[in-house]
Enzyme design. Structure first.
Site, short mmCIF file in Angstrom:
data_model
loop_
_atom_site.label_atom_id
_atom_site.label_comp_id
_atom_site.label_asym_id
_atom_site.label_seq_id
_atom_site.Cartn_x
_atom_site.Cartn_y
_atom_site.Cartn_z
N TYR A 152 14.08 -51.35 34.01
CA TYR A 152 12.87 -51.12 34.80
C TYR A 152 12.42 -52.46 35.37
O TYR A 152 12.32 -53.44 34.63
CB TYR A 152 11.78 -50.52 33.91
CG TYR A 152 10.43 -50.33 34.58
CD1 TYR A 152 10.24 -49.31 35.52
CD2 TYR A 152 9.35 -51.14 34.26
CE1 TYR A 152 9.00 -49.12 36.12
CE2 TYR A 152 8.11 -50.95 34.86
CZ TYR A 152 7.95 -49.95 35.78
OH TYR A 152 6.72 -49.75 36.38
N ASP A 247 15.95 -60.59 35.40
CA ASP A 247 14.56 -60.14 35.31
C ASP A 247 14.02 -60.46 33.91
O ASP A 247 14.23 -59.73 32.95
CB ASP A 247 14.47 -58.64 35.59
CG ASP A 247 13.03 -58.14 35.55
OD1 ASP A 247 12.12 -58.95 35.19
OD2 ASP A 247 12.79 -56.97 35.87
N LYS A 275 4.10 -61.23 32.64
CA LYS A 275 3.64 -61.03 31.26
C LYS A 275 3.20 -62.35 30.58
O LYS A 275 2.13 -62.86 30.88
CB LYS A 275 4.70 -60.28 30.46
CG LYS A 275 4.94 -58.87 31.09
CD LYS A 275 5.62 -57.94 30.15
CE LYS A 275 6.02 -56.64 30.82
NZ LYS A 275 5.03 -55.59 30.79
N1 HOZ Z 1 6.26 -52.92 32.01
C1 HOZ Z 1 5.58 -52.32 30.91
C2 HOZ Z 1 6.50 -52.01 29.80
N2 HOZ Z 1 7.60 -51.24 30.12
C3 HOZ Z 1 4.80 -51.14 31.27
C4 HOZ Z 1 3.49 -51.52 31.76
C5 HOZ Z 1 2.86 -50.40 32.43
O1 HOZ Z 1 3.57 -49.69 33.17
O2 HOZ Z 1 1.67 -50.19 32.22
#
Ligand code: HOZ
Length: 438
Positions: A152, A247, A275
């Site tokens: 993702y 990433d 993050k």
């Molecule tokens: N990227 C975050 C963990 N997979 C998800 C954050 C979100 O979509 O709120």
């Protein structure tokens, strides 16, 4: 969305807050990952975070393993981060003009991540990956990109194909609204499949601008790369003139100060960050070889911009967080505590005879309810998500806030001490015992 279980008794204020939110926001939330769609029931609403703990609006305290989905590596409300944000706010929250702090954060990133020679600050991980893809296309003059199923990279149209995280959790790995035109240049392969990658490059190598990958996947649960896969990524992209985009939005400054690329000795052309690099405020970044970054406007012609990019508050939180990580070097401690947690969760599952596997890199880990190790999306998809859901709610009842999906990694922070780890293992043991008699 599965709403078979409402908030457990004792959460009347969360229940009321969710009813209110549902009236004014789609699904009652501002991001689907937090809506508990993967575990059923209603999300809890929170009032504050303190170190390793979150306190919900009904006054219940939880040991938190989501950590805002990764940023809170120092725990919640770290005094140095809070002070830095307060000081910055007092001087003005946004100027839309350069500040020295932006260079300071860029220097910290460049010093830490050897493959990054220049960096552009943005506001989120999604912006970072979107911009890196555009840059790779602009630099190479090619259109096609490769991504991996279950990885993702935020909600970028061209990457929202076979996506992990909330897209996998909620069963919409290809979103309505993403056009065929947008994704026709996105090739999706299986993670850890070196042969599939080599085959695709043999067939279409001259059209491929970039390969984007998570060096440790966090978005189908924690999945570890094989050496052969990492080798093929670098070898194939180099020999076909494509860029390798690592990433590290989730892994950057998380699995090591230099990110997963320093752990696995990966040498990408571009890196995306987010993050931890924002210390809990909205920051993303993309960077890499100077020769490539010089194609970004205004040095070059690849357009990318942002009113709030590098804003003083987010930059201050990022600098304070990275300075603590650089100076206190907490990675051995994180490794030790996370290893203990992983071993404790695994033995708790083994004691009750539940099929499971554990994957961990540093302070990212996942207990999978699967009988074989998870190495890609097909093996992740075999997990018993109904069992995960019960496990999650058993843990909530015992004051542990785990990721609300089997397909998300949990995060340990420097604020998780011996006592919190021991309490979590104990709660997991009792939760898994409760599951095994249901
Ligand atoms: N990227 C975050 C963990 N997979 C998800 C954050 C979100 O979509 O709120």
């Amino acid at each position: 969305m599965n709403r078979t279980q409402s908030a457990p008794p004792g959460h009347p204020r969360s229940h009321a807050a969710f009813a209110r939110a549902l009236k004014v926001m789609p699904g009652g939330v501002n991001s689907p990952a937090r809506a508990f769609g993967g575990v059923g029931g209603e999300p809890l609403f929170f009032e504050r975070g303190e170190g390793a703990y979150l306190v919900d609006i009904d006054g219940r305290r939880y040991i938190d393993y989501i950590g805002s989905w990764g940023p809170m590596i120092l725990g919640h409300s770290h005094p140095k981060v809070v002070a830095a944000v307060q000081e910055a706010a007092a001087r003005g929250t946004s100027f839309g003009a350069p500040t020295e702090a932006e260079s300071e954060l860029a220097e910290l990133i460049i010093e830490a991540v050897p493959s990054v020679e220049q960096v552009r600050l943005v506001n989120s991980g999604t912006e970072a990956t979107m911009s890196a893809i555009r840059l790779a296309r602009g630099f190479t003059g090619r259109d096609a990109i490769i991504k991996f199923a279950g990885n993702y990279h935020g909600h970028v149209d061209s990457l929202l194909v076979a996506a992990g995280s909330a897209a996998a959790t909620l069963g919409v790995p290809n979103s309505p609204g993403v056009t065929v035109g947008t994704t026709q240049d996105t090739l999706v392969l299986e993670y850890n499949d070196a042969e599939g990658l080599e085959r695709t490059f043999r067939q279409r190598g001259s059209q491929i601008a970039a390969v984007i990958f998570e060096p440790v996947v966090g978005n189908m649960g924690c999945v570890v790369p094989t050496k052969a896969f990492l080798h093929a990524l670098r070898e194939q992209t180099t020999s076909h003139g494509a860029l390798l985009i690592c990433d590290e939005v989730m892994t950057g400054f998380r699995v090591a100060y230099g990110g997963a690329q320093s752990v696995f000795d990966i040498h990408p052309d571009l890196t995306t960050l987010g993050k931890v690099v924002g210390g809990g405020l909205p920051v993303g970044a993309y960077g890499g070889r100077r020769e490539i970054m010089q194609h970004v406007l205004p040095a070059g012609k690849v357009f990318q911009a942002g009113t709030l990019s590098g804003n003083p508050l987010a930059t201050a939180a990022g600098i304070a967080t990275l300075q603590v990580l650089r100076d206190e070097k907490p990675y051995d401690l994180l490794e030790e505590r996370s290893a203990r947690l992983a071993a404790g969760l695994s033995s708790a599952a083994a004691e009750v005879g539940l099929p499971h596997s554990i994957a961990r890199v540093g302070s990212m880990l996942t207990l999978f309810f699967a009988s074989e190790p998870v190495r890609d999306w097909p093996t992740a998809a075999k997990c018993d998500t109904a069992r995960y859901s019960k496990y999650f709610w058993e843990l909530i009842g015992r004051g542990i806030y785990m990721p609300c999906s089997q397909f998300e990694a949990l995060f340990v922070s420097t604020a998780h001490g011996e006592a919190e780890i021991a309490a979590t293992i104990d709660a997991a043991r009792r939760s898994l015992q409760a599951l095994s008699v249901q």
